[in-house]
Each structure stands twice: as structure tokens, then as C-alpha cells.
Design a protein around this motif. Sequence first.
Motif, PDB file in Angstrom:
ATOM      1  N   ASP A  10      56.638  74.892  26.062  1.00  0.00           N
ATOM      2  CA  ASP A  10      56.396  74.359  24.736  1.00  0.00           C
ATOM      3  C   ASP A  10      55.959  72.892  24.947  1.00  0.00           C
ATOM      4  O   ASP A  10      56.209  72.319  26.011  1.00  0.00           O
ATOM      5  N   ASP A  12      55.896  69.983  22.139  1.00  0.00           N
ATOM      6  CA  ASP A  12      56.672  68.996  21.392  1.00  0.00           C
ATOM      7  C   ASP A  12      58.167  69.168  21.686  1.00  0.00           C
ATOM      8  O   ASP A  12      58.727  70.222  21.410  1.00  0.00           O
ATOM      9  N   GLY A  13      58.782  68.164  22.276  1.00  0.00           N
ATOM     10  CA  GLY A  13      60.207  68.236  22.587  1.00  0.00           C
ATOM     11  C   GLY A  13      60.501  68.734  23.986  1.00  0.00           C
ATOM     12  O   GLY A  13      61.659  68.729  24.415  1.00  0.00           O
ATOM     13  N   GLU A 170      61.805  75.769  26.277  1.00  0.00           N
ATOM     14  CA  GLU A 170      61.775  75.548  24.822  1.00  0.00           C
ATOM     15  C   GLU A 170      62.887  74.633  24.335  1.00  0.00           C
ATOM     16  O   GLU A 170      64.015  74.742  24.794  1.00  0.00           O
ATOM     17  N   ASP A 171      62.561  73.792  23.347  1.00  0.00           N
ATOM     18  CA  ASP A 171      63.599  72.933  22.743  1.00  0.00           C
ATOM     19  C   ASP A 171      64.005  73.418  21.349  1.00  0.00           C
ATOM     20  O   ASP A 171      64.909  72.832  20.759  1.00  0.00           O
TER      21      ASP A 171
END
Length: 214
Positions: A10, A12-13, A170-171
Motif C-alpha cells: 500500500d 499511504d501510511g 497494509e496500514d
Amino acid sequence: MKMTKACLFDLDGVIVDTAVYHFQAWRRLANELGFDFTEHQNEQLKGISRMESLELILKWGNVTLTEEEKIERATRKNAWYLESVMQMTPNEVLKGVPEFLKELRANGIKIALGSASKNSRLILEKINMIEFFDVIIDGNNITKGKPDPQVFLLGAEATNCKPADCVVFEDALAGVRAGKSGGMRVVGVGDPKILHEADFVINGFEEMTIDRLF
Ligand code: BG6
Ligand code: MG
């Protein structure tokens, strides 16, 4: 023994923390419409698309707009968001990410992006990370957002790897669910209380090494 042939990230983050810029721009939009929302509410916007985010925010503010007005507002928000993106520098890459990606590369593991963002290429260019990625699947390529697995399944396919041979980073809970329902192993990046559906959770990439993939 489990094989890992590709890692799907992912954006963003996970690679960079843009959540604060999204928050500022969405808040500006909400304020214009006469209401505000909290950082806690902002958590729910992580991993979901621009238009889904707008729908949620309008619900929080009890505001009704026509489809045309929604598109106009979302476009304005994106223009504000891009003002922040244009100021981004490679210093904003999250700690340990370049080292881990280099380790993957050195070991022949494919690297793909699986992001809901339509701005992912621009962001990767601003932070000088675009050349790490063999494959980029983002908001411009998908018809179904996370938690649907589409973004990661397309990423796996483009790297010629089976989902079982892929690991997702993933965040956001929606993203963890997308990876799991796509048949991939998932490493959560962030709060174990939120990301408990992941196979394991790391605090950041300083603590991630390639031997933890197998
Ligand atoms: C995701 C973010 O990566 O991208 C969401 O976590 C964001 O907060 C989504 O809404 C869409 O981004 P963009 O850049 O296309 O507006
Ligand atoms: Mg994210």
C-alpha cells in the motif's frame, strides 16, 4: 515452506505518511460546508477511495449534495491535497522502507504497489521511490476499492505470481481485509489492535527483514 515471490505495498501510511495531508484538505472542505471532523474520524478514511471518503464526510456533516456538486468538491479537495504533495521530499519516506525494498530486490522478490490513490505515481516521483516498483496498480486501474481484493489480485497477476506467493503490507483494516480475501499473507504496519486480522503486525520497516517473509 511458504514462498514469497512478490511483495505488494500500500502507499499511504506504508511507504509515506500522506494521511495528514488528506486530513487537512478534507477538513478544509468540511469547514467550508460548515462543520468539522476529528482525527479519530479521519482513521475511517484510510484506504478508501476519494469519492467514498467524500460520502462518509458528507454523512458526518449531514450535508446533501448533487452528484455534480460532489465531483466539484472532490476535485477541489484534490487540488488542495496536491499543493501539499508538491512540497513532499524524499525525507518523508517512512523509516526502513528503502533498505527493505533494496533487500527484496537483491533477493529477486518482485515489488508492486497496490494503492487506492489516483495520485500514486506523482507521490512516488516526489519521494524518489518510483524506480523501486516493478508494477504499479492504483486508483486509476481499479473498479472496486479495498476491502475488495481487486487491487492486490491485479498486482499479483502483473508480477506473474500466485496470490499464495505474495505478501501484502497494509496500514488500514480495509487493506488487510483486501489482502486476506485475495488469498495473500498480510503484514500490518501500525497498531496491532486495529490490524489484528493481519498475519503479523510491525510498528515500522526498521523491524522488518526478509527472513520474516517465509
Ligand atoms: C488511499 C488513502 O491510499 O488513497 C485514502 O489511504 C485516499 O485516504 C485514497 O482517500 C484515494 O486517494 P486519492 O489520492 O486518489 O485522492
Ligand atoms: Mg494506507
